[in-house]
Design a protein around this motif. Structure first.
Motif, PDB file in Angstrom:
ATOM      1  N   HIS A  26       0.834  -1.209   0.000  1.00 28.19           N
ATOM      2  CA  HIS A  26       0.000   0.000   0.000  1.00 28.19           C
ATOM      3  C   HIS A  26       0.870   1.261   0.000  1.00 28.19           C
ATOM      4  O   HIS A  26       0.632   2.206  -0.762  1.00 28.19           O
ATOM      5  CB  HIS A  26      -0.894  -0.042   1.246  1.00 28.19           C
ATOM      6  CG  HIS A  26      -2.120   0.803   1.156  1.00 28.19           C
ATOM      7  ND1 HIS A  26      -3.100   0.778   2.110  1.00 28.19           N
ATOM      8  CD2 HIS A  26      -2.525   1.710   0.228  1.00 28.19           C
ATOM      9  CE1 HIS A  26      -4.058   1.633   1.770  1.00 28.19           C
ATOM     10  NE2 HIS A  26      -3.726   2.209   0.633  1.00 28.19           N
ATOM     11  N   HIS A  81      -3.538   9.370   1.308  1.00 29.46           N
ATOM     12  CA  HIS A  81      -2.684   8.350   1.922  1.00 29.46           C
ATOM     13  C   HIS A  81      -1.719   8.964   2.939  1.00 29.46           C
ATOM     14  O   HIS A  81      -1.480   8.378   3.992  1.00 29.46           O
ATOM     15  CB  HIS A  81      -1.934   7.551   0.848  1.00 29.46           C
ATOM     16  CG  HIS A  81      -2.826   6.593   0.121  1.00 29.46           C
ATOM     17  ND1 HIS A  81      -3.543   6.962  -0.984  1.00 29.46           N
ATOM     18  CD2 HIS A  81      -3.164   5.301   0.380  1.00 29.46           C
ATOM     19  CE1 HIS A  81      -4.286   5.930  -1.391  1.00 29.46           C
ATOM     20  NE2 HIS A  81      -4.069   4.906  -0.584  1.00 29.46           N
ATOM     21  N   ASP A 162      -9.328   4.411   4.347  1.00 32.07           N
ATOM     22  CA  ASP A 162      -9.207   3.929   2.963  1.00 32.07           C
ATOM     23  C   ASP A 162     -10.060   2.674   2.821  1.00 32.07           C
ATOM     24  O   ASP A 162      -9.811   1.670   3.497  1.00 32.07           O
ATOM     25  CB  ASP A 162      -7.735   3.606   2.675  1.00 32.07           C
ATOM     26  CG  ASP A 162      -7.459   3.312   1.208  1.00 32.07           C
ATOM     27  OD1 ASP A 162      -8.393   2.949   0.471  1.00 32.07           O
ATOM     28  OD2 ASP A 162      -6.274   3.447   0.820  1.00 32.07           O
ATOM     29  N   HIS A 166      -7.561  -2.665  -1.999  1.00 33.37           N
ATOM     30  CA  HIS A 166      -6.109  -2.840  -1.790  1.00 33.37           C
ATOM     31  C   HIS A 166      -5.712  -2.568  -0.340  1.00 33.37           C
ATOM     32  O   HIS A 166      -4.639  -2.974   0.090  1.00 33.37           O
ATOM     33  CB  HIS A 166      -5.288  -1.990  -2.781  1.00 33.37           C
ATOM     34  CG  HIS A 166      -5.336  -0.501  -2.582  1.00 33.37           C
ATOM     35  ND1 HIS A 166      -5.483   0.380  -3.623  1.00 33.37           N
ATOM     36  CD2 HIS A 166      -5.230   0.274  -1.477  1.00 33.37           C
ATOM     37  CE1 HIS A 166      -5.468   1.630  -3.166  1.00 33.37           C
ATOM     38  NE2 HIS A 166      -5.325   1.587  -1.869  1.00 33.37           N
TER      39      HIS A 166
HETATM   40 MN   MN3 Z   1      -5.110   3.146  -0.696  1.00 32.49          MN
END
Ligand code: MN3
Length: 200
Positions: A26, A81, A162, A166
């Motif tokens: 990630h 992120h 998130d 993924h």
């Molecule tokens: Mn992500």
């Protein structure tokens, strides 16, 4: 020129809630890819590449038309992120201070906040993020699609999760609800409190 921020903890620090392999892919692959594509999009615009990321995202709608979509996706990915890593912690923390008071005042109880946040994260179809935001001084729960960032809508993220596959698939597969439940064990409530305090 944007660069990958270091994680404030080791890849395996959030286990068992988020596994080390997921964190490594990630951070080192997904997040790095957003940065690479953002830098590529900004390359023809030297005056924009030097802008702080938050400033860039706040002026998204007034950017040159040919890069708006790329900055929305990859600049948003970079900012979301970067925030996400900071709002997680391996330390066991509890909500506290003015933020806890405001959560109880706004949602009725902390548990009700958690229920509504979870519902928002579960009901996002496909990829996106769930947020606790300050919007014009008021705490709100929202979700955004893809890598859209609330910062572009003049809202301040207090928490962000998130919910792209993924972020959780290796451990949780299709069980997004379990991932959301585990997120509540690794929230950096000191950081959330500091951000909230700065908005009031
Ligand atoms: Mn992500």
């Amino acid at each position: 020129m944007h660069t990958l921020p270091q994680l404030p903890y080791a890849y395996n620090a959030l286990e068992p809630h988020i596994d080390a392999k997921t964190m490594e892919i990630h951070h080192a692959k997904h997040h790095q890819a957003y940065i690479d594509k953002l830098n590529a999009a900004l390359e023809p615009y030297p005056e924009l590449i030097e802008l702080p990321l938050e400033d860039l995202m706040k002026q998204l709608s007034s950017l040159p038309a040919d890069i708006i979509t790329a900055v929305q996706n990859h600049g948003g990915g970079h900012l979301n992120h970067s925030f996400f890593w900071e709002i997680l912690t391996p330390e066991k923390m509890e909500p506290h201070g003015s933020l806890l008071s405001a959560l109880i005042e706004t949602f009725g109880s902390f548990d009700e906040f958690k229920t509504q946040f979870t519902q928002s994260a579960l009901s996002r179809f496909g990829s996106g993020w769930a947020w606790l935001l300050v919007d014009n001084g008021v705490l709100t729960i929202e979700s955004t699609p893809n890598q859209d960032t609330p910062v572009s809508q003049e809202k301040t993220p207090i928490l962000g999760l998130d919910i792209w596959e993924h972020a959780y698939y290796l451990t949780y597969q299709n069980k997004r609800a379990d991932y959301i439940e585990h997120f509540f064990n690794i929230i950096n409530w000191d950081k959330a409190q500091n951000i909230y305090e700065a908005t009031i």
